[in-house]
Write a protein that holds these residues in place. Structure first.
Motif, PDB file in Angstrom:
ATOM      1  N   TYR A 137       0.803  -1.153   0.031  1.00 37.37           N
ATOM      2  CA  TYR A 137       0.115  -0.236  -0.123  1.00 37.37           C
ATOM      3  C   TYR A 137       0.794   1.232  -0.157  1.00 37.37           C
ATOM      4  O   TYR A 137       0.578   2.185  -0.526  1.00 37.37           O
ATOM      5  N   LYS A 138       2.011   1.325   0.794  1.00 36.97           N
ATOM      6  CA  LYS A 138       3.011   2.312   0.519  1.00 36.97           C
ATOM      7  C   LYS A 138       3.348   2.606  -0.659  1.00 36.97           C
ATOM      8  O   LYS A 138       3.488   3.684  -1.163  1.00 36.97           O
ATOM      9  N   TYR A 139       3.638   1.438  -1.524  1.00 34.90           N
ATOM     10  CA  TYR A 139       4.222   1.748  -2.563  1.00 34.90           C
ATOM     11  C   TYR A 139       3.145   2.064  -3.556  1.00 34.90           C
ATOM     12  O   TYR A 139       3.281   3.344  -4.290  1.00 34.90           O
ATOM     13  N   ILE A 140       2.128   1.731  -3.381  1.00 35.20           N
ATOM     14  CA  ILE A 140       0.947   2.100  -4.586  1.00 35.20           C
ATOM     15  C   ILE A 140       0.455   3.688  -4.388  1.00 35.20           C
ATOM     16  O   ILE A 140       0.298   4.439  -5.106  1.00 35.20           O
ATOM     17  N   PHE A 141       0.376   3.971  -2.992  1.00 31.65           N
ATOM     18  CA  PHE A 141      -0.026   5.459  -2.692  1.00 31.65           C
ATOM     19  C   PHE A 141       0.985   6.541  -2.300  1.00 31.65           C
ATOM     20  O   PHE A 141       0.586   7.824  -2.178  1.00 31.65           O
ATOM     21  N   SER A 142       2.172   5.954  -2.803  1.00 28.79           N
ATOM     22  CA  SER A 142       3.190   7.094  -2.706  1.00 28.79           C
ATOM     23  C   SER A 142       3.235   7.529  -4.245  1.00 28.79           C
ATOM     24  O   SER A 142       4.136   8.506  -4.666  1.00 28.79           O
ATOM     25  N   HIS A 143       2.537   6.853  -5.036  1.00 27.95           N
ATOM     26  CA  HIS A 143       2.269   7.542  -6.525  1.00 27.95           C
ATOM     27  C   HIS A 143       1.080   8.549  -6.330  1.00 27.95           C
ATOM     28  O   HIS A 143       0.054   8.201  -6.038  1.00 27.95           O
ATOM     29  N   LYS A 144       1.461   9.878  -6.737  1.00 31.20           N
ATOM     30  CA  LYS A 144       0.509  10.964  -6.374  1.00 31.20           C
ATOM     31  C   LYS A 144      -0.841  10.904  -7.056  1.00 31.20           C
ATOM     32  O   LYS A 144      -1.864  11.163  -6.757  1.00 31.20           O
ATOM     33  N   GLU A 145      -0.855  10.458  -8.176  1.00 29.62           N
ATOM     34  CA  GLU A 145      -2.199  10.368  -9.161  1.00 29.62           C
ATOM     35  C   GLU A 145      -2.992   9.409  -8.317  1.00 29.62           C
ATOM     36  O   GLU A 145      -4.263   9.514  -8.419  1.00 29.62           O
ATOM     37  N   THR A 146      -2.311   8.415  -7.980  1.00 35.04           N
ATOM     38  CA  THR A 146      -3.191   7.156  -7.519  1.00 35.04           C
ATOM     39  C   THR A 146      -3.838   7.424  -6.174  1.00 35.04           C
ATOM     40  O   THR A 146      -5.083   7.244  -5.515  1.00 35.04           O
ATOM     41  N   PHE A 147      -2.951   8.246  -5.528  1.00 35.15           N
ATOM     42  CA  PHE A 147      -3.406   8.922  -4.085  1.00 35.15           C
ATOM     43  C   PHE A 147      -4.765   9.869  -4.561  1.00 35.15           C
ATOM     44  O   PHE A 147      -5.602   9.808  -3.482  1.00 35.15           O
TER      45      PHE A 147
END
Length: 252
Positions: A14-24
């Motif tokens: 989850y940290k990997y995924i939501f460290s991508h700002k468009e995905t956050f």
């Protein structure tokens, strides 16, 4: 003795995924129905490369911190990734400590002259919790609820309400209709029957056609590194088929 925190692949994934700002930002737009969400542009989001560890707790938290300027004022989004088997009733207290720590850091890096200026303002900190436990989240959402005699003092005591992303409680049909990267990750992360998993993997193939190239790479890495090791042989083969077809532009 407090229960030891369980660190596992969810934290990393989850940290990997939501460290991508468009995905956050997709997370906010999909699940936070507030007008201020529409004021945020992905290019204005700044991921703060800092994880806060406080003396108050023996374990290291897994968190994500973003900063953005909205209407001329800094706003900080603090997201705590919560992956414990039991609900932690200390959550409002934990979040308060992190909010104060963020303010302390801002004050430490601001000149005394600026702090004394009547126009000086601390950044708004919006606390969030992303929880994927099976048990219903029963911890207080409002800080004042953990204060004794809070009903006596009303607005004269500190209070805030954190945003909760409760993965297991989201309606599955609504997640399927969203058909974006975040909803797909939430769907695949649940423990479900093999039949439902295969159905959701087919949905993943559809989603891969819609997301950005950057999101494609992130979702592909999550599937291979985080999701795939937990699957049975048939499901692993399906994941490989999806990734192989999508890499060749052949996703059906």
């Amino acid at each position: 003795m407090p229960e030891e925190r369980v660190h596992h692949e969810h934290d990393v994934g989850y940290k990997y995924i939501f460290s991508h700002k468009e995905t956050f930002l997709e997370l906010l737009r999909s699940f936070v129905k507030k007008d201020w969400v529409n004021l945020i542009k992905s290019e204005d989001l700044i991921l703060m490369d800092k994880s806060y560890i406080l003396e108050d707790f023996s374990e290291e938290e897994s968190d994500i911190v973003y900063k953005v300027n909205i209407c001329g004022q800094d706003v900080i989004f603090y997201i705590l990734l919560e992956f414990q088997s039991r609900v932690d009733y200390r959550m409002p207290m934990r979040l308060l400590f992190y909010i104060v720590e963020l303010w302390r850091e801002r004050l430490k890096n601001t000149s005394k002259k600026d702090i004394r200026n009547k126009n000086f303002k601390l950044p708004a900190v919006v606390p969030m919790v992303l929880y994927n436990g099976k048990n219903k989240w029963t911890a207080s959402r409002n800080f004042k609820d953990i204060l004794g005699s809070n009903e006596l003092f009303g607005e004269n005591i500190i209070d805030f309400r954190y945003i909760l992303f409760d993965v297991y409680r989201y309606d599955e049909s609504q997640l399927e209709k969203m058909a974006n990267m975040v909803s797909t990750v939430f769907l695949l992360d649940k423990e479900i029957s093999k039949e439902d998993l295969m159905k959701r993997l087919r949905l993943t193939a559809y989603v891969l056609k819609k997301i950005t190239p950057e999101q494609f790479d992130i979702l592909k890495m999550w599937l291979k590194s985080i999701m795939k090791p937990r699957l049975d042989t048939e499901s692993k083969i399906k994941v490989e088929e999806i990734l192989e077809k999508s890499s060749q532009g052949e996703v059906d």
